[in-house]
Design a protein around this motif. Structure first.
Motif, short mmCIF file in Angstrom:
data_model
loop_
_atom_site.label_atom_id
_atom_site.label_comp_id
_atom_site.label_asym_id
_atom_site.label_seq_id
_atom_site.Cartn_x
_atom_site.Cartn_y
_atom_site.Cartn_z
N ARG A 1 30.80 15.14 62.58
CA ARG A 1 30.42 14.56 61.29
C ARG A 1 29.45 15.46 60.53
NH1 ARG A 1 28.54 9.01 63.72
NH2 ARG A 1 27.72 10.59 65.10
N LYS A 2 28.72 16.34 61.27
CA LYS A 2 27.72 17.16 60.59
C LYS A 2 27.67 18.61 61.05
CE LYS A 2 24.04 15.54 63.60
NZ LYS A 2 22.83 16.24 63.88
N ASP A 3 28.47 18.98 62.05
CA ASP A 3 28.46 20.33 62.60
C ASP A 3 29.87 20.90 62.65
OD1 ASP A 3 25.72 19.79 63.35
OD2 ASP A 3 26.45 18.88 65.20
N SER A 4 29.99 22.21 62.43
CA SER A 4 31.30 22.85 62.58
C SER A 4 31.12 24.34 62.82
CB SER A 4 32.16 22.64 61.32
OG SER A 4 33.50 23.02 61.58
N LEU A 5 32.12 24.92 63.47
CA LEU A 5 32.16 26.36 63.72
C LEU A 5 33.55 26.84 63.37
CD1 LEU A 5 30.83 28.93 64.94
CD2 LEU A 5 31.67 28.17 67.16
N TRP A 6 33.63 27.84 62.50
CA TRP A 6 34.92 28.42 62.11
C TRP A 6 35.06 29.78 62.77
CZ3 TRP A 6 31.63 25.74 59.09
CH2 TRP A 6 32.13 24.59 58.48
N ILE A 7 36.26 30.05 63.20
CA ILE A 7 36.58 31.31 63.87
C ILE A 7 37.74 31.96 63.14
CG2 ILE A 7 37.44 32.32 66.01
CD1 ILE A 7 35.98 29.91 67.40
N ALA A 8 37.55 33.22 62.75
CA ALA A 8 38.62 33.99 62.11
C ALA A 8 39.25 34.87 63.17
CB ALA A 8 38.06 34.84 60.97
N GLU A 9 40.58 34.88 63.19
CA GLU A 9 41.33 35.66 64.18
C GLU A 9 42.41 36.48 63.49
OE1 GLU A 9 41.83 32.99 68.10
OE2 GLU A 9 42.99 32.30 66.38
N ILE A 10 42.75 37.59 64.12
CA ILE A 10 43.94 38.36 63.78
C ILE A 10 44.68 38.59 65.09
CG2 ILE A 10 44.88 40.54 62.94
CD1 ILE A 10 42.48 40.76 61.09
N ASP A 11 45.90 38.13 65.16
CA ASP A 11 46.71 38.27 66.38
C ASP A 11 45.96 37.77 67.61
OD1 ASP A 11 48.82 39.37 64.91
OD2 ASP A 11 48.00 41.40 65.13
N GLY A 12 45.27 36.65 67.48
CA GLY A 12 44.56 36.05 68.60
C GLY A 12 43.23 36.67 68.93
N GLN A 13 42.82 37.72 68.21
CA GLN A 13 41.54 38.40 68.46
C GLN A 13 40.51 37.90 67.45
OE1 GLN A 13 41.06 40.68 70.99
NE2 GLN A 13 38.90 40.65 70.46
N ILE A 14 39.36 37.45 67.93
CA ILE A 14 38.31 36.96 67.05
C ILE A 14 37.71 38.12 66.26
CG2 ILE A 14 36.03 35.87 66.95
CD1 ILE A 14 36.85 34.23 69.41
N VAL A 15 37.70 37.96 64.93
CA VAL A 15 37.16 38.99 64.04
C VAL A 15 36.05 38.46 63.12
CG1 VAL A 15 39.25 40.41 64.08
CG2 VAL A 15 38.97 38.65 62.31
N GLY A 16 35.71 37.18 63.27
CA GLY A 16 34.65 36.63 62.44
C GLY A 16 34.31 35.22 62.83
N SER A 17 33.12 34.80 62.40
CA SER A 17 32.69 33.43 62.68
C SER A 17 31.62 33.01 61.68
CB SER A 17 32.12 33.31 64.10
OG SER A 17 30.93 34.08 64.24
N ILE A 18 31.47 31.70 61.58
CA ILE A 18 30.36 31.09 60.83
C ILE A 18 30.25 29.66 61.31
CG2 ILE A 18 31.68 30.21 58.85
CD1 ILE A 18 29.29 31.21 57.08
N GLY A 19 29.03 29.13 61.28
CA GLY A 19 28.83 27.75 61.71
C GLY A 19 27.86 27.02 60.81
N VAL A 20 27.96 25.70 60.88
CA VAL A 20 27.03 24.82 60.19
C VAL A 20 26.50 23.83 61.21
CG1 VAL A 20 26.80 22.95 58.49
CG2 VAL A 20 28.11 24.99 57.92
N VAL A 21 25.19 23.66 61.21
CA VAL A 21 24.54 22.68 62.07
C VAL A 21 23.77 21.74 61.15
CG1 VAL A 21 22.86 22.30 63.90
CG2 VAL A 21 24.35 24.31 63.97
N GLY A 22 24.13 20.47 61.17
CA GLY A 22 23.43 19.48 60.36
C GLY A 22 22.11 19.12 61.01
N ASN A 23 21.00 19.51 60.39
CA ASN A 23 19.68 19.23 60.96
C ASN A 23 19.22 17.82 60.68
OD1 ASN A 23 19.56 21.76 62.01
ND2 ASN A 23 18.13 22.57 60.52
N SER A 24 19.73 17.23 59.61
CA SER A 24 19.40 15.86 59.23
C SER A 24 20.57 15.36 58.38
CB SER A 24 18.09 15.82 58.44
OG SER A 24 18.26 16.43 57.17
N ASN A 25 20.41 14.18 57.80
CA ASN A 25 21.46 13.67 56.92
C ASN A 25 21.51 14.41 55.59
OD1 ASN A 25 22.37 11.78 58.75
ND2 ASN A 25 20.94 10.22 58.03
N SER A 26 20.44 15.16 55.28
CA SER A 26 20.40 15.81 53.98
C SER A 26 20.36 17.34 54.04
CB SER A 26 19.20 15.30 53.18
OG SER A 26 17.99 15.65 53.82
#
Length: 168
Positions: free
Chosen positions: A61-86
């Motif tokens: 509901r408040k956290d996510s991690l995205w992974i970018a791949e090319i041919d199954g190989q990870i080439v990037g990432s970014i994440g969000v961590v919800g510290n509070s409701n705001s």
């Protein structure tokens, strides 16, 4: 799964974690920043600690991690961590050197900010270091403003940490 194209490659960006993803993202951070900036193993430990916490206790509901791949190989990432409701924290932005300049960093950042807006966070912040000038430029283009600086010894070097904030 989403697909975007850049540098004659196809990225697949996903947010479903698979075994090995967390470890590989930790490895990429440690190996790439050691090679490019001379940071020591304690940086890898810092990333490992925060990603382990995420893996063990994330809330979709408040956290996510995205992974970018090319041919199954990870080439990037970014994440969000919800510290509070705001307030959310942006974390783990990384683009493999072979994909830098291709627009992947901007796409990942936009995904994270879209998630924050969808979850109705009021603000997003991140910490980076002054050496990462390209990343800072990307954050500024997205509307982030530098709000704090502190210089100290970490990761085997004397670095200036910078906090950036964005009101949504």
């Amino acid at each position: 799964m989403e697909t975007a194209q850049g540098n004659e490659n196809h990225w697949h960006i996903r947010s479903n974690l698979r075994p090995g993803d967390i470890g590989y993202i930790i490895y990429l951070h440690g190996a790439l920043y050691a090679k490019e900036y001379g940071w020591d193993y304690t940086f890898e430990g810092y990333v490992a600690q925060s990603l382990a916490t995420f893996a063990l206790s994330s809330d979709a509901r408040k956290d996510s991690l995205w992974i970018a791949e090319i041919d199954g190989q990870i080439v990037g990432s970014i994440g969000v961590v919800g510290n509070s409701n705001s307030e959310a924290q942006l974390r783990w932005l990384l683009v493999h050197p072979a994909q830098r300049g291709s627009g992947l960093g901007r796409i990942l950042l936009n995904k994270a900010l879209e998630f924050c807006r969808d979850r109705e966070f009021k603000s997003v912040f991140l910490w980076t270091v002054s050496d990462l000038k390209v990343a800072a430029h990307l954050y500024q283009l997205a509307g982030f403003r530098k709000t704090e600086e502190k210089t100290h010894r970490m990761w085997g070097k004397t670095l200036t940490e910078e906090r950036y904030d964005l009101l949504l």
